[in-house]
Design a protein around this motif. Structure first.
Motif, PDB file in Angstrom:
ATOM      1  N   SER A  19      -4.305  13.341   5.503  1.00  8.86           N
ATOM      2  CA  SER A  19      -3.644  14.644   5.687  1.00  8.86           C
ATOM      3  C   SER A  19      -2.127  14.474   5.758  1.00  8.86           C
ATOM      4  N   LEU A  20      -1.611  13.710   4.826  1.00  2.27           N
ATOM      5  CA  LEU A  20      -0.184  13.374   4.856  1.00  2.27           C
ATOM      6  C   LEU A  20       0.684  14.610   4.651  1.00  2.27           C
ATOM      7  N   LYS A  21       1.820  14.586   5.320  1.00  2.36           N
ATOM      8  CA  LYS A  21       2.782  15.689   5.269  1.00  2.36           C
ATOM      9  C   LYS A  21       4.115  15.162   4.739  1.00  2.36           C
ATOM     10  N   PRO A  22       4.926  16.031   4.176  1.00  6.20           N
ATOM     11  CA  PRO A  22       6.248  15.569   3.710  1.00  6.20           C
ATOM     12  C   PRO A  22       7.054  14.892   4.805  1.00  6.20           C
ATOM     13  N   GLU A  23       6.880  15.317   6.039  1.00  2.00           N
ATOM     14  CA  GLU A  23       7.623  14.693   7.146  1.00  2.00           C
ATOM     15  C   GLU A  23       7.128  13.297   7.492  1.00  2.00           C
ATOM     16  N   ASP A  24       6.056  12.845   6.850  1.00  2.00           N
ATOM     17  CA  ASP A  24       5.601  11.471   7.020  1.00  2.00           C
ATOM     18  C   ASP A  24       6.353  10.517   6.088  1.00  2.00           C
ATOM     19  N   THR A  25       7.177  11.073   5.222  1.00  2.34           N
ATOM     20  CA  THR A  25       7.962  10.248   4.305  1.00  2.34           C
ATOM     21  C   THR A  25       8.895   9.336   5.086  1.00  2.34           C
ATOM     22  N   GLN A  77       8.996  -6.387   6.163  1.00  2.22           N
ATOM     23  CA  GLN A  77      10.125  -5.933   5.356  1.00  2.22           C
ATOM     24  C   GLN A  77      10.055  -4.445   5.050  1.00  2.22           C
ATOM     25  N   GLY A  78       8.903  -3.842   5.265  1.00  5.88           N
ATOM     26  CA  GLY A  78       8.753  -2.406   5.075  1.00  5.88           C
ATOM     27  C   GLY A  78       8.161  -2.031   3.729  1.00  5.88           C
ATOM     28  N   THR A  79       7.491  -0.889   3.717  1.00  2.00           N
ATOM     29  CA  THR A  79       6.950  -0.340   2.474  1.00  2.00           C
ATOM     30  C   THR A  79       7.205   1.162   2.470  1.00  2.00           C
ATOM     31  N   GLN A  80       7.642   1.672   1.347  1.00  2.00           N
ATOM     32  CA  GLN A  80       8.035   3.075   1.245  1.00  2.00           C
ATOM     33  C   GLN A  80       6.812   3.967   1.054  1.00  2.00           C
ATOM     34  N   VAL A  81       6.775   5.021   1.844  1.00  2.00           N
ATOM     35  CA  VAL A  81       5.768   6.070   1.680  1.00  2.00           C
ATOM     36  C   VAL A  81       6.507   7.374   1.427  1.00  2.00           C
ATOM     37  N   THR A  82       6.186   8.024   0.338  1.00  4.46           N
ATOM     38  CA  THR A  82       6.818   9.293  -0.013  1.00  4.46           C
ATOM     39  C   THR A  82       5.734  10.342  -0.214  1.00  4.46           C
ATOM     40  N   VAL A  83       5.848  11.425   0.536  1.00  8.22           N
ATOM     41  CA  VAL A  83       4.867  12.509   0.450  1.00  8.22           C
ATOM     42  C   VAL A  83       5.558  13.726  -0.146  1.00  8.22           C
ATOM     43  N   SER A  84       5.093  14.154  -1.280  1.00  7.28           N
ATOM     44  CA  SER A  84       5.702  15.298  -1.944  1.00  7.28           C
ATOM     45  C   SER A  84       4.998  16.590  -1.533  1.00  7.28           C
ATOM     46  N   SER A  85       5.776  17.665  -1.524  1.00 13.43           N
ATOM     47  CA  SER A  85       5.217  18.966  -1.094  1.00 13.43           C
ATOM     48  C   SER A  85       4.631  19.724  -2.276  1.00 13.43           C
ATOM     49  N   GLY A 103       0.777  -1.231   0.000  1.00 11.84           N
ATOM     50  CA  GLY A 103       0.000   0.000   0.000  1.00 11.84           C
ATOM     51  C   GLY A 103       0.809   1.281   0.000  1.00 11.84           C
ATOM     52  N   GLY A 104       2.129   1.165   0.123  1.00 11.61           N
ATOM     53  CA  GLY A 104       2.940   2.363   0.080  1.00 11.61           C
ATOM     54  C   GLY A 104       2.974   2.969  -1.318  1.00 11.61           C
ATOM     55  N   GLY A 105       3.546   4.160  -1.401  1.00 16.88           N
ATOM     56  CA  GLY A 105       3.647   4.813  -2.694  1.00 16.88           C
ATOM     57  C   GLY A 105       3.949   6.279  -2.551  1.00 16.88           C
ATOM     58  N   LEU A 106       3.761   6.991  -3.649  1.00 17.22           N
ATOM     59  CA  LEU A 106       4.005   8.430  -3.717  1.00 17.22           C
ATOM     60  C   LEU A 106       2.662   9.156  -3.693  1.00 17.22           C
ATOM     61  N   VAL A 107       2.557  10.140  -2.827  1.00 21.84           N
ATOM     62  CA  VAL A 107       1.319  10.906  -2.702  1.00 21.84           C
ATOM     63  C   VAL A 107       1.661  12.353  -2.423  1.00 21.84           C
ATOM     64  N   GLN A 108       0.802  13.245  -2.846  1.00 24.92           N
ATOM     65  CA  GLN A 108       1.017  14.660  -2.570  1.00 24.92           C
ATOM     66  C   GLN A 108       0.611  14.996  -1.143  1.00 24.92           C
ATOM     67  N   ALA A 109       1.200  16.033  -0.632  1.00 24.53           N
ATOM     68  CA  ALA A 109       0.844  16.504   0.705  1.00 24.53           C
ATOM     69  C   ALA A 109      -0.662  16.759   0.772  1.00 24.53           C
ATOM     70  N   GLY A 110      -1.253  16.334   1.871  1.00 30.01           N
ATOM     71  CA  GLY A 110      -2.689  16.450   2.040  1.00 30.01           C
ATOM     72  C   GLY A 110      -3.455  15.232   1.595  1.00 30.01           C
ATOM     73  N   GLY A 111      -2.790  14.334   0.910  1.00 31.36           N
ATOM     74  CA  GLY A 111      -3.420  13.127   0.407  1.00 31.36           C
ATOM     75  C   GLY A 111      -3.504  12.019   1.440  1.00 31.36           C
ATOM     76  N   SER A 112      -3.965  10.862   0.977  1.00 32.86           N
ATOM     77  CA  SER A 112      -4.178   9.724   1.860  1.00 32.86           C
ATOM     78  C   SER A 112      -3.600   8.454   1.249  1.00 32.86           C
ATOM     79  N   LEU A 113      -3.249   7.538   2.121  1.00 34.77           N
ATOM     80  CA  LEU A 113      -2.820   6.196   1.735  1.00 34.77           C
ATOM     81  C   LEU A 113      -3.311   5.233   2.793  1.00 34.77           C
ATOM     82  N   ARG A 114      -3.535   3.996   2.384  1.00 32.98           N
ATOM     83  CA  ARG A 114      -3.845   2.946   3.350  1.00 32.98           C
ATOM     84  C   ARG A 114      -2.838   1.823   3.198  1.00 32.98           C
ATOM     85  N   LEU A 115      -2.120   1.585   4.277  1.00 37.07           N
ATOM     86  CA  LEU A 115      -1.172   0.488   4.308  1.00 37.07           C
ATOM     87  C   LEU A 115      -1.855  -0.757   4.845  1.00 37.07           C
TER      88      LEU A 115
END
Length: 127
Positions: free
Chosen positions: A85-91, A119-127, A8-20
């Motif tokens: 409400s994802l923030k870049p610092e949630d990356t 094993q982990g999943t990457q979450v990247t939040v872009s500003s 469920g990880g991935g790239l999302v813009q700030a303010g967006g949502s993801l479900r792991l």
């Protein structure tokens, strides 16, 4: 053998949502507390959330309270982390973890009581 497989990880813009999601196997799912940690580049791993289905308790780090929500589907041995409400610092790389206890101990977020890690999943939040 305990297995924890995150997705469920991935790239999302700030303010967006993801479900792991974390699909668990190899142990009695509802007999142990389960949670999420994360590790950002250059930083120590930190606890994000802990959930005990037997106690019905959920705990969150101050940094994610009101934005993240943990839940489980015991029939599917799966735990979820809804992130809003994802923030870049949630990356970070987000790790699923099962604890040694059925409850969320006071020091759960230290990681010392974790018996197994995913094993982990990457979450990247872009500003």
């Amino acid at each position: 053998e305990v297995q924890l497989v995150e997705s469920g990880g991935g790239l999302v813009q700030a303010g967006g949502s993801l479900r792991l999601s974390c699909a668990a196997s190899g142990f009695t799912f509802d007999a142990y507390a389960i949670g999420w940690f994360r590790q950002a580049p250059g930083k120590e791993r930190e606890g994000v959330s802990c959930f005990s289905s037997s106690e019905g308790d959920a705990y969150y780090a101050d940094s994610v309270k009101g934005r993240f929500s943990i839940s489980s589907d015991n029939a599917k041995n799966t735990v979820f982390l809804q992130m809003s409400s994802l923030k870049p610092e949630d990356t970070a790389v987000y790790y699923c973890a099962v604890f040694w206890y059925y409850y969320c101990a006071g020091n759960a977020f230290s990681g010392k009581n974790v018996r197994d890690w995913g094993q982990g999943t990457q979450v990247t939040v872009s500003s």
